[in-house]
Design a protein around this motif. Structure first.
Motif, PDB file in Angstrom:
ATOM      1  N   CYS A 174      67.096 -47.627 -55.375  1.00 45.57           N
ATOM      2  CA  CYS A 174      67.739 -48.881 -55.799  1.00 45.57           C
ATOM      3  C   CYS A 174      67.605 -49.117 -57.302  1.00 45.57           C
ATOM      4  O   CYS A 174      68.353 -49.922 -57.879  1.00 45.57           O
ATOM      5  N   SER A 175      66.649 -48.456 -57.934  1.00 48.48           N
ATOM      6  CA  SER A 175      66.303 -48.789 -59.315  1.00 48.48           C
ATOM      7  C   SER A 175      67.449 -48.568 -60.294  1.00 48.48           C
ATOM      8  O   SER A 175      67.628 -49.346 -61.232  1.00 48.48           O
ATOM      9  N   TYR A 177      70.495 -49.056 -59.894  1.00 48.84           N
ATOM     10  CA  TYR A 177      71.507 -50.111 -59.794  1.00 48.84           C
ATOM     11  C   TYR A 177      71.049 -51.413 -60.429  1.00 48.84           C
ATOM     12  O   TYR A 177      71.858 -52.324 -60.634  1.00 48.84           O
ATOM     13  N   SER A 178      69.773 -51.510 -60.746  1.00 48.10           N
ATOM     14  CA  SER A 178      69.280 -52.743 -61.355  1.00 48.10           C
ATOM     15  C   SER A 178      69.179 -52.639 -62.870  1.00 48.10           C
ATOM     16  O   SER A 178      68.945 -53.631 -63.545  1.00 48.10           O
ATOM     17  N   CYS A 179      69.330 -51.437 -63.391  1.00 46.89           N
ATOM     18  CA  CYS A 179      69.179 -51.213 -64.829  1.00 46.89           C
ATOM     19  C   CYS A 179      70.447 -50.567 -65.381  1.00 46.89           C
ATOM     20  O   CYS A 179      70.774 -49.428 -65.039  1.00 46.89           O
ATOM     21  N   MET A 225      61.122 -50.673 -57.856  1.00 48.24           N
ATOM     22  CA  MET A 225      61.504 -52.072 -57.938  1.00 48.24           C
ATOM     23  C   MET A 225      60.271 -52.940 -57.682  1.00 48.24           C
ATOM     24  O   MET A 225      59.253 -52.462 -57.197  1.00 48.24           O
ATOM     25  N   ILE A 257      65.057 -57.196 -60.668  1.00 48.91           N
ATOM     26  CA  ILE A 257      66.497 -57.175 -60.416  1.00 48.91           C
ATOM     27  C   ILE A 257      67.219 -57.650 -61.682  1.00 48.91           C
ATOM     28  O   ILE A 257      66.910 -58.700 -62.232  1.00 48.91           O
ATOM     29  N   GLY A 258      68.169 -56.831 -62.143  1.00 50.39           N
ATOM     30  CA  GLY A 258      68.917 -57.175 -63.350  1.00 50.39           C
ATOM     31  C   GLY A 258      68.273 -56.741 -64.630  1.00 50.39           C
ATOM     32  O   GLY A 258      68.633 -57.234 -65.703  1.00 50.39           O
ATOM     33  N   ASN A 259      67.301 -55.791 -64.592  1.00 48.61           N
ATOM     34  CA  ASN A 259      66.670 -55.284 -65.814  1.00 48.61           C
ATOM     35  C   ASN A 259      67.713 -54.675 -66.761  1.00 48.61           C
ATOM     36  O   ASN A 259      68.603 -53.978 -66.325  1.00 48.61           O
TER      37      ASN A 259
END
Length: 259
Positions: A174-175, A177-179, A225, A257-259
């Motif tokens: 998932c990581s 997709y957050s960065c 995450m 989330i959103g980094n």
């Protein structure tokens, strides 16, 4: 010669392929949805596949069998690891070709391959203000930093050539997709493998330990995450380093989330 070798009960086999992944020699393949010992001389008789079977379909038996041929297995696995998606198997008898089509490294989706990076498309567009003056430049294309395939921990071959002298990145899937700048910030110059300890429902420790032990890994970075389930991938990586008996510089990065 008479020796110890594995035996597979097809009635108990549910076709989960866990034994196929656990066998480092590629002695087990899937035939008509069932696990099958492909050739006696591919099996070392150590039974790494036994604990991987959830139904107890695999056991040991002592019988007449060809001796384990380590050199043949090594050459065969090296050949398969170096096969590209477009490559055809070398000329073999039909039995061998059929066998190689049923082991993990024979699958195009899990063929180990090194990717040559091409950054020639990374051009810049000029941004102008209302008066036509140039004020900034932004990239029109951000090149990928992926250097190898496959990337899933369950699929990567332990002895893939791209692991040698590599800076290894183990990332929760998932990581990325957050960065927004994950490729340049974390993947650049590294070999990356990904997984999710919650969804994959397996312990990566043994696989990661084998990768570290069998290759010269220069450094290890784990990107996770902030959610609790990601702790599993950190634990597996840290335990893998301990099991390998090596001292490796390790960095843990936790993303929000959103980094």
């Amino acid at each position: 010669m008479k020796r110890q070798i594995i035996k597979i009960d097809e009635e108990k086999c549910i076709g989960c392929e866990k034994c196929v992944s656990a066998c480092h020699e590629g002695a087990i393949g899937m035939v008509n949805g069932k696990a099958k010992l492909l050739r006696d001389d591919y099996c070392d008789g150590l039974g790494n596949c036994l604990p991987a079977c959830p139904t107890g379909a695999i056991s040991f038996e002592e019988r007449e069998a060809k001796p384990f041929d380590a050199q043949t297995v090594k050459k065969r696995m090296e050949r398969l690891l170096n096969m590209d998606i477009k490559d055809e198997p070398d000329t073999h008898d039909q039995e061998t070709v059929d066998e190689e089509a049923n082991i993990p490294c024979g699958c195009p989706g899990s063929n180990a391959k090194t990717i040559e990076l091409n950054n020639s498309r990374a051009k810049e567009n000029e941004i102008c203000n209302n008066n036509g003056n140039k004020v900034s430049k932004v990239p029109s294309f951000t090149p990928s930093q992926l250097r190898q395939w496959p990337v899933q921990i369950k699929l990567v071959p332990v002895n893939a050539p791209y692991f040698e002298n590599a800076d290894l990145l183990v990332a929760a899937d998932c990581s990325a997709y957050s960065c927004g700048d994950f490729h340049n910030k974390y993947m650049k110059g590294k070999v990356v493998i990904i997984g999710c300890p919650k969804l994959d429902n397996i312990d990566y420790t043994e696989k990661l330990a084998a990768i570290i032990k069998n290759n010269n890994i220069k450094s290890l970075t784990v990107v996770r995450m902030e959610v609790p389930c990601c702790a599993g991938i950190v634990f597996a990586a840290q335990e893998a380093v301990k099991l390998s008996g090596k001292e490796i510089k390790t960095e843990i990065v936790t993303l929000k989330i959103g980094n």
